[in-house]
Design an enzyme around this catalytic site. Structure first.
Site, mmCIF file in Angstrom:
data_model
loop_
_atom_site.group_PDB
_atom_site.id
_atom_site.type_symbol
_atom_site.label_atom_id
_atom_site.label_comp_id
_atom_site.label_asym_id
_atom_site.label_seq_id
_atom_site.Cartn_x
_atom_site.Cartn_y
_atom_site.Cartn_z
ATOM 1 N N ASP A 33 1.106 4.579 -0.462
ATOM 2 C CA ASP A 33 0.686 5.339 0.014
ATOM 3 C C ASP A 33 -0.226 5.991 0.166
ATOM 4 O O ASP A 33 -0.805 6.566 -1.046
ATOM 5 C CB ASP A 33 1.897 6.392 0.744
ATOM 6 N N HIS A 173 1.298 4.920 -5.070
ATOM 7 C CA HIS A 173 -0.217 5.933 -4.193
ATOM 8 C C HIS A 173 -1.414 5.580 -4.698
ATOM 9 O O HIS A 173 -1.669 5.560 -6.008
ATOM 10 C CB HIS A 173 -0.356 7.047 -4.276
#
Length: 204
Positions: A33, A173
């Site tokens: 992400d 991430h």
């Protein structure tokens, strides 16, 4: 506070989200992400390539706008991409129309129908309209916590090694905040599960 392993009961109570891929095969779905950014994403791609691993990148539209060449590297690597809003908005704190317009703005840069709400937070009406627009809302089975500055890289690594299994959707991430934990966790996860015979696939 957050769940590292999403409770099965929560997954059953919220079936309109995709939490994991139903399979008994040795397959894990790594997701990233908040990118793409030039400081982290190319390293992630290089690390994945060493294991012939595919992943799914939920991209912030404004980052794609700023770093189109990095985004193209993700596509060239055979990975999937999904919409993560244009400005990383929290759905619980954003008026529905503003939120959905932000998703549409991201869609100008990130095509396809995979969507992950930032922070996993999306209100009922937002979710309803996203589903009506044919978006698949992808959440997760395992949250690594790589963004969590209160844990060290080894703790982050061990969370994934302990909790991931067949069909798990794992959240990582490709961001500056997560980089210290990610640089230890990602290679370790790829190595550990590859030795166990797992494959790493993207969400298509």
């Amino acid at each position: 506070m957050y769940f590292v392993k999403t409770p099965r009961l929560l997954q059953l109570l919220l079936p309109h989200f995709e939490w994991r891929v139903p399979t008994k095969e040795q397959v894990i779905y790594l997701t990233f992400d908040d990118g793409p950014i030039p400081e982290v994403t190319p390293w992630v791609l290089e690390t994945l390539a060493k294991y012939d691993a595919r992943a799914t990148f939920f991209c912030v539209g404004d980052n794609v706008r700023k770093y189109p060449e990095v985004f193209q590297q993700v596509l060239n690597g055979g990975h999937s991409v999904g919409n993560h809003t244009f400005n990383h908005l929290n759905g619980w704190k954003t008026e529905d129309g503003v939120y959905l317009e932000n998703v549409a703005q991201c869609a100008q840069y990130v095509t396809g129908k995979l969507f992950r709400p930032p922070y996993g937070r999306v209100r009922g009406q937002q979710r309803k309209q996203l589903r009506e627009a044919s978006y698949r809302i992808i959440l997760w089975d395992v949250l690594s916590g790589d963004f969590d500055r209160s844990i060290n890289p080894e703790q982050c690594r061990d969370r994934v090694l302990k909790h991931a299994g067949p069909g798990s959707i794992v959240v990582l991430h490709d961001s500056l905040k997560s980089e210290p934990n990610l640089r230890v966790t990602l290679p370790a996860v790829l190595e550990y599960f590859s030795k166990k015979g797992y494959k790493f696939l993207n969400i298509s």
